[in-house]
Design a protein around this motif. Structure first.
Motif, PDB file in Angstrom:
ATOM      1  N   PHE A  59      24.269   4.154 -10.486  1.00  0.00           N
ATOM      2  CA  PHE A  59      25.475   4.069  -9.657  1.00  0.00           C
ATOM      3  C   PHE A  59      25.165   3.959  -8.162  1.00  0.00           C
ATOM      4  O   PHE A  59      26.053   3.642  -7.382  1.00  0.00           O
ATOM      5  N   ASN A  60      23.930   4.220  -7.728  1.00  0.00           N
ATOM      6  CA  ASN A  60      23.618   4.314  -6.304  1.00  0.00           C
ATOM      7  C   ASN A  60      22.815   3.100  -5.836  1.00  0.00           C
ATOM      8  O   ASN A  60      21.850   2.693  -6.486  1.00  0.00           O
ATOM      9  N   MET A  61      23.225   2.540  -4.674  1.00  0.00           N
ATOM     10  CA  MET A  61      22.542   1.430  -4.044  1.00  0.00           C
ATOM     11  C   MET A  61      21.638   1.978  -2.949  1.00  0.00           C
ATOM     12  O   MET A  61      22.128   2.597  -1.997  1.00  0.00           O
ATOM     13  N   VAL A  62      20.321   1.801  -3.111  1.00  0.00           N
ATOM     14  CA  VAL A  62      19.351   2.442  -2.234  1.00  0.00           C
ATOM     15  C   VAL A  62      18.367   1.406  -1.700  1.00  0.00           C
ATOM     16  O   VAL A  62      18.246   0.294  -2.231  1.00  0.00           O
ATOM     17  N   THR A  63      17.659   1.784  -0.635  1.00  0.00           N
ATOM     18  CA  THR A  63      16.589   0.950  -0.078  1.00  0.00           C
ATOM     19  C   THR A  63      15.317   1.790   0.041  1.00  0.00           C
ATOM     20  O   THR A  63      15.369   3.022   0.147  1.00  0.00           O
ATOM     21  N   TYR A  64      14.156   1.096   0.030  1.00  0.00           N
ATOM     22  CA  TYR A  64      12.861   1.728   0.220  1.00  0.00           C
ATOM     23  C   TYR A  64      12.118   0.953   1.304  1.00  0.00           C
ATOM     24  O   TYR A  64      11.998  -0.281   1.230  1.00  0.00           O
ATOM     25  N   ASP A  65      11.624   1.633   2.322  1.00  0.00           N
ATOM     26  CA  ASP A  65      10.703   1.007   3.259  1.00  0.00           C
ATOM     27  C   ASP A  65       9.371   0.799   2.570  1.00  0.00           C
ATOM     28  O   ASP A  65       8.977   1.594   1.689  1.00  0.00           O
ATOM     29  N   VAL A  66       8.662  -0.268   2.956  1.00  0.00           N
ATOM     30  CA  VAL A  66       7.341  -0.537   2.375  1.00  0.00           C
ATOM     31  C   VAL A  66       6.342  -0.779   3.497  1.00  0.00           C
ATOM     32  O   VAL A  66       6.718  -1.108   4.630  1.00  0.00           O
ATOM     33  N   ARG A  67       5.059  -0.620   3.178  1.00  0.00           N
ATOM     34  CA  ARG A  67       4.002  -0.897   4.130  1.00  0.00           C
ATOM     35  C   ARG A  67       3.006  -1.821   3.466  1.00  0.00           C
ATOM     36  O   ARG A  67       2.574  -1.580   2.321  1.00  0.00           O
ATOM     37  N   LEU A  68       2.637  -2.896   4.189  1.00  0.00           N
ATOM     38  CA  LEU A  68       1.678  -3.872   3.681  1.00  0.00           C
ATOM     39  C   LEU A  68       0.392  -3.791   4.494  1.00  0.00           C
ATOM     40  O   LEU A  68       0.426  -3.521   5.697  1.00  0.00           O
ATOM     41  N   SER A  69      -0.728  -4.058   3.823  1.00  0.00           N
ATOM     42  CA  SER A  69      -2.003  -4.087   4.515  1.00  0.00           C
ATOM     43  C   SER A  69      -2.129  -5.391   5.309  1.00  0.00           C
ATOM     44  O   SER A  69      -1.437  -6.372   5.031  1.00  0.00           O
ATOM     45  N   LYS A  70      -3.008  -5.400   6.299  1.00  0.00           N
ATOM     46  CA  LYS A  70      -3.271  -6.618   7.052  1.00  0.00           C
ATOM     47  C   LYS A  70      -4.114  -7.570   6.208  1.00  0.00           C
ATOM     48  O   LYS A  70      -5.059  -7.164   5.533  1.00  0.00           O
ATOM     49  N   MET A  71      -3.759  -8.836   6.228  1.00  0.00           N
ATOM     50  CA  MET A  71      -4.536  -9.826   5.487  1.00  0.00           C
ATOM     51  C   MET A  71      -5.682 -10.340   6.320  1.00  0.00           C
ATOM     52  O   MET A  71      -5.552 -10.526   7.518  1.00  0.00           O
ATOM     53  N   VAL A  80       0.811  -1.225   0.000  1.00  0.00           N
ATOM     54  CA  VAL A  80       0.000   0.000   0.000  1.00  0.00           C
ATOM     55  C   VAL A  80       0.842   1.272   0.000  1.00  0.00           C
ATOM     56  O   VAL A  80       0.312   2.353  -0.266  1.00  0.00           O
ATOM     57  N   TRP A  81       2.150   1.161   0.272  1.00  0.00           N
ATOM     58  CA  TRP A  81       2.966   2.380   0.382  1.00  0.00           C
ATOM     59  C   TRP A  81       4.433   2.033   0.199  1.00  0.00           C
ATOM     60  O   TRP A  81       4.894   0.978   0.649  1.00  0.00           O
ATOM     61  N   VAL A  82       5.176   2.917  -0.496  1.00  0.00           N
ATOM     62  CA  VAL A  82       6.625   2.795  -0.652  1.00  0.00           C
ATOM     63  C   VAL A  82       7.252   4.103  -0.199  1.00  0.00           C
ATOM     64  O   VAL A  82       6.843   5.197  -0.648  1.00  0.00           O
ATOM     65  N   GLY A  83       8.269   4.023   0.676  1.00  0.00           N
ATOM     66  CA  GLY A  83       8.888   5.225   1.226  1.00  0.00           C
ATOM     67  C   GLY A  83       9.892   5.862   0.290  1.00  0.00           C
ATOM     68  O   GLY A  83      10.106   5.444  -0.847  1.00  0.00           O
ATOM     69  N   GLU A  84      10.540   6.905   0.808  1.00  0.00           N
ATOM     70  CA  GLU A  84      11.578   7.607   0.058  1.00  0.00           C
ATOM     71  C   GLU A  84      12.852   6.751   0.007  1.00  0.00           C
ATOM     72  O   GLU A  84      13.150   6.016   0.955  1.00  0.00           O
TER      73      GLU A  84
END
Length: 490
Positions: free
Chosen positions: A478-490, A235-239
């Motif tokens: 050239f850049n190695m990055v990460t994104y936080d994610v949010r999942l809905s409750k099943m 439901v959501w992907v962070g910066e």
């Protein structure tokens, strides 16, 4: 030429003085006209006698030959003077041009030196920028470590308090057990109640039905009877958070990963990285610590037995899974033993530019990992370029189940799998891209999405999901990055 004219005049006067002659015309005794030509001898004052006439003529001939030789020598000297004068004139005319050419050469040398200095300045500025970014990353790591230390300290204190509370409560229960307790409970009470270790273990013991352990979901989604899976819909992907920047052109695009199911001697922090620009990519950099990864100091470098292709590799359960170069073969390489454990072709899969993602890069076969295990994303001629998703056996690489979607592979920039659902990204270069499609393997249906996804550096060549960290890992220009994610409750 002005210097030659006086010389010629002097030679002519010399010749006239040496050959004074007279021409006379008169009638002879018979009345006929007679011409007389007289020449004064240059060396004799009077005519020789009758017997000496022939020698005198010979002397005159010798003198004439000598004078002729002198004249030829004079002509040769004149020719030499004329040549010298011509060279001098030419040299004077060409002198400024040669000087100008020398100045131009010197100017060109100075220009090259200036360009070299400017290039060195740019390199130093780039290095300084990299150092500043690394410093920022280190500061962020330091902040995160401090927060983790504080959190661990709070957890440790809370655990200590909970342990003490359990000990007091269990001791109280042991001394005040009801009379109608079950036989099993009375039997337990005969143990030494002062042994609190046993009491702690007993308090954590719980029974799990065998049916729950053996049950496996029919779709790609994980599940259990209680429905507590830790899964849900995205439901959501962070910066994006930048952890590392590649050092050279070979890192324009690549793949980096951590094992969501680590096995000894590796941990959840062990990181692997592959720079995939090149024709024979074999090097896999291994970093045991996060700090080694962020600072660029690998603890080990693996040399693969065969080159890999593109950015679709993953690490899972101690093995590196990758696509062999210019083939539809998936290879399982065990990292600890550095040996190939399995190889298998993906039936009918396009490769080497047949069905890549929209950014290209021979991304025909893309491996993925989620909560349920190992996947492969590809397309075939039969699917006419639509994405095909298959579940792989992590040991043998056999295809366990396959789904054909209605999402055209070359119309999306990348894809990943979360909880058995395939997600695609709309663009690899737009700063404001979106997660635009989802295909649910549980229902076999797809739906459109508009979840914002930011390409900060405008060239995302790899996006993968790590189910252990619940983050997206990406390689963006050239850049190695990460994104936080949010999942809905099943």
């Amino acid at each position: 030429m002005p210097a030659v004219q006086p010389l010629l005049l002097a030679c002519l006067l010399w010749g006239v003085g040496a050959w004074t002659a007279q021409l006379r015309k008169a009638n002879d005794q018979t009345g006929r006209c007679q011409y007389t030509f007289s020449v004064v001898s240059p060396s004799e004052s009077s005519c020789p006698e009758q017997g000496r006439t022939v020698p005198a003529i010979q002397d005159l001939q010798r003198d004439s030959s000598a004078q002729r030789a002198d004249l030829e020598a004079t002509k040769a000297r004149l020719s030499s003077l004329e040549g010298l004068l011509q060279r001098l004139t030419t040299s004077q005319a060409a002198g400024p041009s040669e000087t100008q050419q020398a100045q131009q050469r010197e100017l060109a040398t100075l220009t090259r030196q200036r360009e070299q200095l400017e290039a060195q300045t740019r390199e130093l500025e780039t290095a300084n920028s990299n150092l500043l970014r690394e410093h920022a990353v280190l500061e962020e790591d330091k902040r995160q470590l401090r927060a983790e230390n504080e959190d661990l300290a709070r957890r440790l204190e809370s655990s200590g308090q909970e342990t003490e509370r359990l000990r007091r409560g269990q001791c109280l229960q042991a001394h005040s057990a009801p009379q109608d307790a079950s036989p099993g409970a009375r039997e337990v009470s005969r143990w030494n109640l002062e042994n609190l270790d046993f009491q702690e273990l007993k308090s954590e013991f719980s029974e799990v039905p065998a049916s729950q352990i053996l049950k496996s979901p029919t779709s790609g989604r994980p599940g259990n009877e209680d429905g507590d899976t830790g899964c849900g819909d995205l439901v959501w992907v962070g910066e994006p958070v930048t952890l590392r920047t590649a050092e050279s052109i070979t890192g324009k695009y690549g793949v980096w990963m951590r094992d969501p199911q680590p096995v000894s001697p590796y941990t959840r922090n062990t990181t692997w990285r592959v720079d995939t620009v090149g024709t024979a990519v074999r090097q896999v950099f291994e970093y045991h610590l996060v700090s080694q990864f962020t600072q660029g100091y690998p603890s080990k470098v693996h040399m693969l037995p065969r080159p890999l292709e593109s950015t679709g590799a993953v690490v899972y359960a101690g093995s590196l899974y990758f696509q062999g170069a210019e083939s539809r073969t998936v290879v399982r390489y065990e990292l600890h033993t550095e040996t190939v454990k399995a190889e298998r072709d993906v039936p009918g899969a396009g490769y080497h530019g047949q069905f890549p993602y929209s950014w290209g890069g021979y991304t025909d076969i893309d491996l993925a990992v989620d909560e349920t295990g190992l996947w492969v994303i590809y397309s075939t001629e039969e699917a006419k370029g639509a994405i095909v998703l298959s579940k792989l056996n992590a040991e043998s690489l056999e295809l366990e189940q396959t789904w054909e979607t209605n999402i055209r592979k070359q119309s999306v920039a990348n894809a990943f799998v979360i909880c058995g659902t395939l997600y695609t990204i709309s663009s690899y270069s737009s700063p404001d891209a979106t997660i635009n499609f989802a295909y649910d393997t549980g229902t076999g249906t797809s739906k459109a999405l508009t979840i914002p996804f930011r390409n900060r550096y405008k060239y995302s060549s790899m996006v993968d999901y790590n189910p252990l960290e619940k983050r997206l890992f990406a390689w963006d220009n050239f850049n190695m990055v990460t994104y936080d994610v949010r999942l809905s409750k099943m």
